[in-house]
Design a protein around this motif. Structure first.
Motif: not given
Length: 308
Positions: A7, A9, A11, A39, A41, A63-64, A67, A70, A72-73, A76
């Motif tokens: 995945r 990630g 902007r 996502v 930023s 922000t990435l 992510a 966490n 989620q991705v 990046a």
């Protein structure tokens, strides 16, 4: 090959998506499955404050980073010049792609008379501002924020003489206009024109996949530039330029570096050519030379003026 989907990630600006799709295609060509997750930023959302006022160098990457941490991705993709020299704990550089055009360019309105007179130039970068004022002390420099498309639109709607952009960003999304000049006298930002992919340190599958995209010459040159930056700034935003090149005929590395005051009046530059074997500490040693040559005092003044 494992069927794990990597995945990606990114902007959601046009340039960031272009970069993510470029990495996606390269991974797909190697047989990996991928998915892009966009996502927003903080750097894209808060457009009314200059970057250095936000008190964070990684405003576009934070922000990435979150992510990724966490889950989620998995990776990046960033313009490497936007990435802080110290990555968050648990996140590592997985690949640096081959560098594109490193130059800054001036996009103007078709008339260059202002270069020998007075003019207003727009840029959100302290490095560009300082180098511009050093060369054109009679000019006025105004702040320009937003993604590439937004900044282009603001220039078109303004009465400014021109604005400074990274050539690579405009070329990647076909926005480079006819009315531009290469600013080959301006030393670019460390890692300008290069894209970096970061991944989680403990994700060996993804790191191995992404490492196939690494371009070793770009990795070495950007490492030197970022080491120069890190040694000089110590976490503070400052007008710093650095550009390293490799000469394969002589097996040498050349580094050009510069530190300026924000108003461009003070400038300490350095240039050195060393055998390739000395690359690992080149950025550090050259930054130390600048610090010992008046740079330490200059950095103190920069920090003071940014606090005001």
């Amino acid at each position: 090959m494992s069927q794990k989907v990597i995945r990606i990630g990114t902007r959601d600006s046009e340039l960031a998506l272009w970069q993510a799709h470029t990495v996606q295609k390269k991974l797909n060509d190697l047989g990996y499955k991928t998915e892009i997750i966009a996502v927003k930023s903080q750097g894209d959302i808060i457009l009314d404050k200059p970057l250095y006022e936000l008190g964070i160098t990684g405003i576009f990457t934070k922000t990435l980073d979150i992510a990724m941490i966490n889950g989620q991705v998995d990776i990046a993709v960033h313009s490497m010049k936007d990435v802080p020299t110290a990555l968050p704990v648990g996140i590592v550089q997985a690949a640096v792609l081959e560098r594109a055009n490193v130059l800054d360019i001036l996009v103007h309105k078709g008339n260059l008379d202002f270069l020998s007179d007075i003019g207003t130039i727009a840029t959100g970068s302290l490095r560009r501002q300082a180098q511009w004022l050093n060369k054109y002390p009679t000019h006025n420099v105004v702040d320009l924020r937003g993604n590439v498309n937004t900044r282009m639109q603001k220039l078109n709607d303004s009465n400014w003489s021109g604005a400074v952009f990274a050539a690579a960003g405009l070329e990647r999304i076909n926005l480079k206009p006819d009315d531009f000049i290469d600013l080959d006298w301006m030393i670019p930002a460390p890692a300008q024109g290069a894209m970096v992919v970061v991944a989680m340190a403990d994700d060996s599958f993804t790191r191995e996949a992404v490492s196939e995209l690494n371009h070793i010459e770009t990795e070495v040159c950007t490492y030197i530039e970022r080491q120069f930056l890190k040694t000089l700034e110590g976490g503070c935003t400052a007008p710093i330029g650095a550009f390293a090149t490799y000469d394969e005929n002589n097996d040498t590395i050349t580094l050009k570096g510069v530190l300026l005051s924000i108003d461009g009046k003070d400038k300490i530059g350095i240039e050195k050519v060393v055998p390739i074997e000395e690359w690992k500490k080149l950025g550090f040693h050259m930054a130390q030379e600048i610090l010992n040559n008046g740079g330490e005092e200059l950095m103190k003044n920069i920090k003071l003026s940014l606090k005001k």
